[in-house]
Design a protein around this motif. Sequence first.
Motif, mmCIF file in Angstrom:
data_model
loop_
_atom_site.group_PDB
_atom_site.id
_atom_site.type_symbol
_atom_site.label_atom_id
_atom_site.label_comp_id
_atom_site.label_asym_id
_atom_site.label_seq_id
_atom_site.Cartn_x
_atom_site.Cartn_y
_atom_site.Cartn_z
ATOM 1 N N UNK A 1 4.709 0.566 7.236
ATOM 2 C CA UNK A 1 4.399 1.697 8.115
ATOM 3 C C UNK A 1 3.176 1.469 8.998
ATOM 4 N N UNK A 2 2.585 0.275 8.939
ATOM 5 C CA UNK A 2 1.366 0.024 9.703
ATOM 6 C C UNK A 2 1.630 -0.508 11.095
ATOM 7 N N UNK A 3 0.559 -1.031 11.724
ATOM 8 C CA UNK A 3 0.674 -1.572 13.087
ATOM 9 C C UNK A 3 -0.179 -2.833 13.186
ATOM 10 N N UNK A 4 0.049 -3.707 14.182
ATOM 11 C CA UNK A 4 0.877 -3.524 15.380
ATOM 12 C C UNK A 4 2.346 -3.943 15.224
ATOM 13 N N UNK A 5 2.699 -4.599 14.119
ATOM 14 C CA UNK A 5 4.033 -5.194 14.012
ATOM 15 C C UNK A 5 4.946 -4.511 12.996
ATOM 16 N N UNK A 6 4.412 -3.605 12.181
ATOM 17 C CA UNK A 6 5.223 -2.963 11.153
ATOM 18 C C UNK A 6 5.663 -3.935 10.072
ATOM 19 N N UNK A 7 4.785 -4.873 9.730
ATOM 20 C CA UNK A 7 5.100 -5.862 8.702
ATOM 21 C C UNK A 7 5.002 -5.231 7.322
ATOM 22 N N UNK A 8 5.553 -5.913 6.311
ATOM 23 C CA UNK A 8 5.490 -5.401 4.949
ATOM 24 C C UNK A 8 5.309 -6.554 3.963
ATOM 25 N N UNK A 9 4.726 -6.219 2.812
ATOM 26 C CA UNK A 9 4.609 -7.114 1.653
ATOM 27 C C UNK A 9 4.126 -8.510 2.059
ATOM 28 N N UNK A 10 4.907 -9.555 1.731
ATOM 29 C CA UNK A 10 4.470 -10.928 1.936
ATOM 30 C C UNK A 10 4.452 -11.349 3.397
ATOM 31 N N UNK B 1 -1.684 -0.373 0.509
ATOM 32 C CA UNK B 1 -2.500 -1.490 0.034
ATOM 33 C C UNK B 1 -1.821 -2.301 -1.060
ATOM 34 N N UNK B 2 -2.188 -3.592 -1.136
ATOM 35 C CA UNK B 2 -1.701 -4.474 -2.196
ATOM 36 C C UNK B 2 -2.360 -4.071 -3.518
ATOM 37 N N UNK B 3 -1.599 -3.672 -4.534
ATOM 38 C CA UNK B 3 -2.188 -3.132 -5.766
ATOM 39 C C UNK B 3 -3.199 -4.048 -6.452
ATOM 40 N N UNK B 4 -2.903 -5.361 -6.551
ATOM 41 C CA UNK B 4 -3.839 -6.241 -7.270
ATOM 42 C C UNK B 4 -5.155 -6.414 -6.522
ATOM 43 N N UNK B 5 -5.134 -6.269 -5.185
ATOM 44 C CA UNK B 5 -6.373 -6.356 -4.425
ATOM 45 C C UNK B 5 -7.178 -5.064 -4.564
ATOM 46 N N UNK B 6 -6.495 -3.938 -4.677
ATOM 47 C CA UNK B 6 -7.199 -2.685 -4.957
ATOM 48 C C UNK B 6 -7.891 -2.771 -6.314
ATOM 49 N N UNK B 7 -7.202 -3.334 -7.298
ATOM 50 C CA UNK B 7 -7.787 -3.483 -8.630
ATOM 51 C C UNK B 7 -9.029 -4.360 -8.587
ATOM 52 N N UNK B 8 -8.967 -5.469 -7.848
ATOM 53 C CA UNK B 8 -10.133 -6.353 -7.723
ATOM 54 C C UNK B 8 -11.273 -5.644 -7.009
ATOM 55 N N UNK B 9 -10.949 -4.890 -5.976
ATOM 56 C CA UNK B 9 -11.960 -4.151 -5.219
ATOM 57 C C UNK B 9 -12.689 -3.170 -6.123
ATOM 58 N N UNK B 10 -11.932 -2.401 -6.887
ATOM 59 C CA UNK B 10 -12.522 -1.392 -7.763
ATOM 60 C C UNK B 10 -13.394 -2.037 -8.840
ATOM 61 N N UNK B 11 -13.004 -3.216 -9.292
ATOM 62 C CA UNK B 11 -13.781 -3.924 -10.319
ATOM 63 C C UNK B 11 -15.140 -4.353 -9.789
ATOM 64 N N UNK B 12 -15.186 -4.768 -8.539
ATOM 65 C CA UNK B 12 -16.415 -5.340 -7.994
ATOM 66 C C UNK B 12 -17.235 -4.392 -7.138
ATOM 67 N N UNK B 13 -16.684 -3.233 -6.815
ATOM 68 C CA UNK B 13 -17.406 -2.292 -5.958
ATOM 69 C C UNK B 13 -17.764 -1.048 -6.769
ATOM 70 N N UNK C 1 -3.690 -8.482 11.715
ATOM 71 C CA UNK C 1 -2.824 -7.703 10.828
ATOM 72 C C UNK C 1 -3.560 -6.685 9.964
ATOM 73 N N UNK C 2 -4.841 -6.417 10.211
ATOM 74 C CA UNK C 2 -5.619 -5.640 9.243
ATOM 75 C C UNK C 2 -5.238 -4.159 9.179
ATOM 76 N N UNK C 3 -4.333 -3.705 10.042
ATOM 77 C CA UNK C 3 -3.822 -2.332 9.937
ATOM 78 C C UNK C 3 -2.347 -2.285 9.523
ATOM 79 N N UNK C 4 -1.825 -3.393 9.031
ATOM 80 C CA UNK C 4 -0.464 -3.390 8.500
ATOM 81 C C UNK C 4 -0.480 -2.821 7.081
ATOM 82 N N UNK C 5 0.518 -2.012 6.751
ATOM 83 C CA UNK C 5 0.666 -1.442 5.406
ATOM 84 C C UNK C 5 1.762 -2.181 4.658
#
Length: 339
Positions: free
Chosen positions: A213-222, A267-279, A205-209
């Motif tokens: 709007x992502x792929x391969x399944x067009x999944x969303x959120x949870x 992207x999941x907003x809280x994971x972006x926040x964690x990424x920015x904090x540690x990178x 699922x690493x290209x799901x948005x």
Amino acid sequence: MRYINIDNAQPGMMVGKSIYNEQGSVLVNYRVKLTDKLISRMRDMGLPGLYIDDALSADITVEDLISDELGVKATRALTKLDIDAALDVASEITEELSLNGDINVNLVSMRTGSDYTYKHSVNVAILSVLTGIGIGLKKSILKELSAAGLLHDIGKLSIPAGILDKPGALTEEEYETIKTHSQLGYDKLKANNNISSKTKMGVYMHHENVNGSGYPLGLRDDQIYMFAKIIHIADVYDAITSERPYRNAQSPQEAIEFLMNNAGRMFQPEYVKAFITYIPVYPKGRNVLLSDETVAVVVENRQHNTLYPVVRRLDTGETIDLSEQDGVEKPLTILGFAK
């Protein structure tokens, strides 16, 4: 030590970090003085730059997040499609990162060789684990996340190199072929009982948005598994900041801005926040251009304030903490990496 572009290398400079070939053999040793012949040799090997030791940067220590030996081990496991070896490497990556208290993220490769997929996979595993640490995942979960990061692009090994490394725009058909890699990767792993379902879903699922709007399944959120959301961020960040045949690398700041602008869409907003904090946007030892048009080297990073590190001017040697400029009429900022 500090990092310089190979075009700025001069005879007499001292090598600050050993340089390896893709098999892990030392090509240029730490503490060797550069000569015209050695600089020419490094250019011929395609090395974009190197670390040097000089008086201005003597107190700057740039430690690799994982050992060179482990990086070589990871590349060998992926090259040979040795999944069990890759799982062992993923566990070791987690152990090494868990012991590293420094938030410096040094993803500058000191190896020759140009195989993007393998280096990218190691970087994504590292960035994913650091993000996982940031959101408080326990070590056993981090090891599964590391495995998903390391294996996320394994399906690309079944995609023709002519498509993966095409210097121009992809045709619609070629892009559809690229999009099959997450399914292909999952197919390679699904029957392996040594790999957790969490890891498999991270690869799949690493290209799901998050907006569907992502792929391969067009999944969303949870509907999208947590590992996939984290790997998606790390994958895009490393891709944007890497040199590719079809485009130049962009700066970490530009990559961070892309992540922030697409939080809640891709992207999941809280994971972006964690990424920015540690990178850190500007890693230690990198030369940056300040807003007064002078060049400085990054001395130290500030967690939760990664856009404003401690820097040292190359012209005067003055050290400035960019996060502490209260009362300054024209506070300095970083415009980007110095050329």
